[in-house]
Design a protein around this motif. Structure first.
Motif, PDB file in Angstrom:
ATOM      1  N   TYR A 111      28.551  86.614  -7.655  1.00 25.80           N
ATOM      2  CA  TYR A 111      29.484  86.449  -6.550  1.00 25.80           C
ATOM      3  C   TYR A 111      30.458  87.622  -6.495  1.00 25.80           C
ATOM      4  N   ALA A 117      27.286  85.799  -2.184  1.00 22.16           N
ATOM      5  CA  ALA A 117      26.182  85.921  -3.140  1.00 22.16           C
ATOM      6  C   ALA A 117      25.424  87.220  -2.891  1.00 22.16           C
ATOM      7  N   LYS A 135      22.926  79.986  -8.204  1.00 24.11           N
ATOM      8  CA  LYS A 135      23.632  80.107  -6.934  1.00 24.11           C
ATOM      9  C   LYS A 135      22.711  79.573  -5.842  1.00 24.11           C
ATOM     10  N   SER A 139      20.845  85.111  -1.409  1.00 24.15           N
ATOM     11  CA  SER A 139      21.598  86.278  -1.869  1.00 24.15           C
ATOM     12  C   SER A 139      21.135  87.529  -1.136  1.00 24.15           C
TER      13      SER A 139
END
Length: 252
Positions: A111, A117, A135, A139
């Motif tokens: 992060y 992300a 996560k 991303s």
């Protein structure tokens, strides 16, 4: 600008096409739902076809040739402290420790300060720790594929962890390169929520507490040992909170 593929079911947003484009004609942009897809500026495109050659949806046979015999492992870290701060079994910490001990580079999803992300490069345990933990959001690859290629060319040992589609995009991007020092780890994945949904969820939590979230931990183990799976928030005023995965219930 137009999307590279009109059928979005044939694109995972791995960004291999954008990072391979020699003219910079392809950029990664979010659609109305917040998912990241490649868009092409046709005035810059020279029809070289390289974007198609690196697409895992078009040339899956090349990806198969990289690893003709896939292996699947399940494990847990022996160090309970590592296990408790991990979302699952702490395998990423164990593998990355070996790479870092060889002065190599580790890539994973972390992060930013804005809780965005993005795949990042780590060469120390401090940088690596930001990449630990699951996560549950798409991303951005950013320039990670390029950095991996450069690290391999410089003789470094490299670990890259990501979703299977991201790994496939990386391997196609690296086609023709010496990948003997590369270790890729694909997570078992059944899709990712959009960054837009995640951002709106964080905004909702901020307004609910009249504070700003500075840390977010998916599947925190604060209550894990009580068999309660939840997310953990840390706010800028020092408060912390947990939520029994309302984000995940919205995402799926």
């Amino acid at each position: 600008m137009d999307y590279v593929y009109s059928d979005k079911t044939k694109c995972c947003g791995c960004a291999a096409c954008a990072r391979s484009c020699l003219t910079g004609a392809i950029v990664m942009l979010a659609d109305a739902e917040g998912f990241i897809y490649p868009k092409i500026n046709k005035t810059q495109c020279v029809d070289c076809g390289l974007c198609h050659k690196v697409c895992p949806y078009i040339d899956n046979e090349v990806v198969e040739n990289f690893h003709p015999h896939y292996k699947c492992y399940a494990a847990t870290h022996k160090d309970r402290a590592v296990l408790e701060r991990s979302s699952s079994g702490g395998v990423f910490t164990a593998l990355s420790d070996i790479i870092l001990e060889q002065d190599g580079a580790v890539y994973g999803c972390g992060y930013t300060e804005q809780l965005k992300a993005i795949h990042m490069r780590a060469t120390s345990t401090t940088e690596r720790d930001n990449l630990c933990g699951s996560k549950y959001v798409q991303s951005e690859i950013d320039d990670s594929f390029i950095y991996v290629r450069d690290d391999l060319r410089n003789g470094l040992h490299v670990l890259f962890m990501g979703t299977p589609c991201q790994i496939a995009g990386l391997l196609l991007f690296l086609y023709g390169e010496n990948t003997s020092n590369l270790l890729t780890v694909s997570l078992i994945c059944h899709g990712v929520p959009s960054p837009k949904l995640f951002a709106e969820y964080l905004d909702y939590c901020n307004k609910r507490r009249n504070a700003k979230i500075v840390e977010y931990h998916h599947r925190s183990k604060n209550n894990y040992w009580a068999h309660i799976e939840c997310s953990k928030f840390v706010y800028n005023n020092g408060d912390s909170d947990s939520d029994s995965d309302s984000l995940m219930s919205q995402a799926w």
